[in-house]
Design an enzyme around this catalytic site. Structure first.
Site: not given
Ligand code: A3P
Length: 288
Positions: A45, A48, A100, A130, A249
Site C-alpha cells: 500500500k 506498488t 514486498h 489504505s 481508492r
Molecule cells: P489509497 O488507498 O490511499 O488510495 P499499492 O499499489 O502498494 O497496493 O498501493 C495502493 C495505493 O496507492 C492506493 O492508495 C492507491 O490509490 C495508490 N495509488 C496507485 N496509483 C496511484 C497514482 N497514480 N497516484 C496516486 N496514488 C496512487
C-alpha cells in the site's frame, strides 16, 4: 475461506495464499538476479501499482504499449508471487520486478549483483488507512474489523509482510547504498515529473521532454484509475469487490486525518517513533 487458509507464514510474515505458495517463495529465494534487473520494493500500500505503471515507461522511453496491453501483475510481476516464474524466466532484459520482501529475504544472488532498487515508502498512517480499505474489498484477506482493531494488528505486524517499521529499516542497508534510490509516495504525489526524471537518471535512461510529459500524464491517478490493465477491474468481483472500496481508492496524501482519532494518532505515532529510534533517516511526516 477460513483465516488459517488465507495466509501462509513465511519467516514470521503473513502472505496471502491466493498469490503465494511454498514453490513461489522457493523460486524467489533461488531467483538468478541479473545486473540489469530493476526492482521496485515497497511495503504493501505504498505505491506498488504506481511503480508497475512507471517502471516500464521509464525503461522504454515512454512507449505506452505495455501499459495498455498487459495487466500490471504480468507487466511488472511480484518476485514472490506465483506468476513470477511464468513471466520472468522468458523476459528479455532489463527486467522490471516488484517485491514486498524485506531486504534479508531477497534472493541469494541479489546481494552480489548490481541490480538497482527503487525503494518507495509512504506515511505509515496513510498506509494503514489504505490497507484497512483494501482488507474490506479483498475476499482473500481477513476482514479488518473496526479501524481501531485493524490499527492494533498493523502496529503489531499481524498484517501482510509484517511490521512497516521492520520493512523500512531492513532496506536502509549500507551494503547497497550505491544501487538503491529512496523515494516517498508523498514526493511522487507532489512532483511526479521531478521524480520520473530522477528515476530516469538513476536507471541510466533518457526521457525527452515530450516523453516525460506523456509518462507523467499517463501515470496520474485519474488516468490509471481508467486503465483496465492497472485498476484491477479484470479481477473477478468475488476476489476484489470494488463496490466496497476501489483498489485505486483516493490516491492522496494525508487521508489518515479522516480516519484517526487524536488518541489513535498519539498511540500510533508514539509506537512508530519508538521503533524507529536510533535510525539515521527522517521522513517529512515525522515533523507533522
Ligand atoms: P489509497 O488507498 O490511499 O488510495 P499499492 O499499489 O502498494 O497496493 O498501493 C495502493 C495505493 O496507492 C492506493 O492508495 C492507491 O490509490 C495508490 N495509488 C496507485 N496509483 C496511484 C497514482 N497514480 N497516484 C496516486 N496514488 C496512487
Amino acid at each position: 475461506m477460513a483465516t488459517s487458509d488465507k495466509y501462509l507464514n513465511y519467516h514470521g510474515l503473513l502472505l496471502p495464499t491466493l498469490a503465494h505458495t511454498e514453490e513461489s517463495l522457493q523460486y524467489a529465494r533461488t531467483f538468478q538476479v541479473q545486473d540489469g534487473d530493476v526492482f521496485a520494493v515497497t511495503y504493501p500500500k505504498s505505491g506498488t501499482t504506481w511503480m508497475q505503471e512507471i517502471l516500464p515507461l521509464v525503461l522504454n522511453g515512454g512507449d505506452l504499449a505495455p501499459v495498455h496491453s498487459i495487466p500490471n501483475w504480468d507487466r511488472v510481476p511480484w518476485l514472490e508471487e506465483t506468476r513470477a516464474a511464468l513471466i520472468l524466466d522468458s523476459q528479455p532484459p532489463p527486467r522490471a520486478i516488484v517485491s514486498h520482501l524485506p531486504y534479508w529475504l531477497m534472493p541469494q544472488s541479489f546481494y552480489q549483483s548490481k541490480a538497482k532498487v527503487i525503494y518507495v515508502t509512504r506515511n505509515p498512517k496513510d498506509i494503514a488507512v489504505s490497507s484497512f480499505h483494501f482488507h474490506k474489498m479483498a475476499s482473500f484477506l481477513d476482514d479488518p474489523g473496526t479501524f481501531d482493531e485493524f490499527l492494533e494488528k498493523f502496529l503489531s505486524g499481524q498484517v501482510l509482510f509484517g511490521k512497516w517499521t521492520d520493512h523500512v529499516k531492513s532496506w536502509r542497508n549500507p551494503d547497497i547504498e550505491d544501487r538503491i534510490l529512496y523515494v516517498t509516495y508523498e514526493e511522487m504525489v507532489q512532483d511526479l515529473k521531478g521524480v520520473l526524471s530522477q528515476f530516469a537518471r538513476f536507471l541510466g535512461r533518457e526521457l525527452t521532454p515530450e516523453a516525460l510529459e506523456k509518462v507523467a500524464s499517463h501515470c496520474q491517478f485519474s488516468s490509471m484509475k481508467n486503465n483496465a490493465m492497472s485498476n484491477y477491474s479484470l479481477v473477478p468481483q468475488e476476489i476484489m469487490d470494488s463496490s466496497k472500496s476501489p483498489f485505486l481508492r483516493k490516491g492522496i496524501v494525508g487521508d489518515w486525518r479522516n480516519h484517526f482519532s487524536p488518541e489513535q494518532e498519539a498511540r500510533f505515532s508514539a509506537i512508530v517513533r519508538e521503533e524507529m529510534k536510533g535510525s539515521s533517516f527522517q521522513f517529512s511526516w515525522d515533523k507533522e
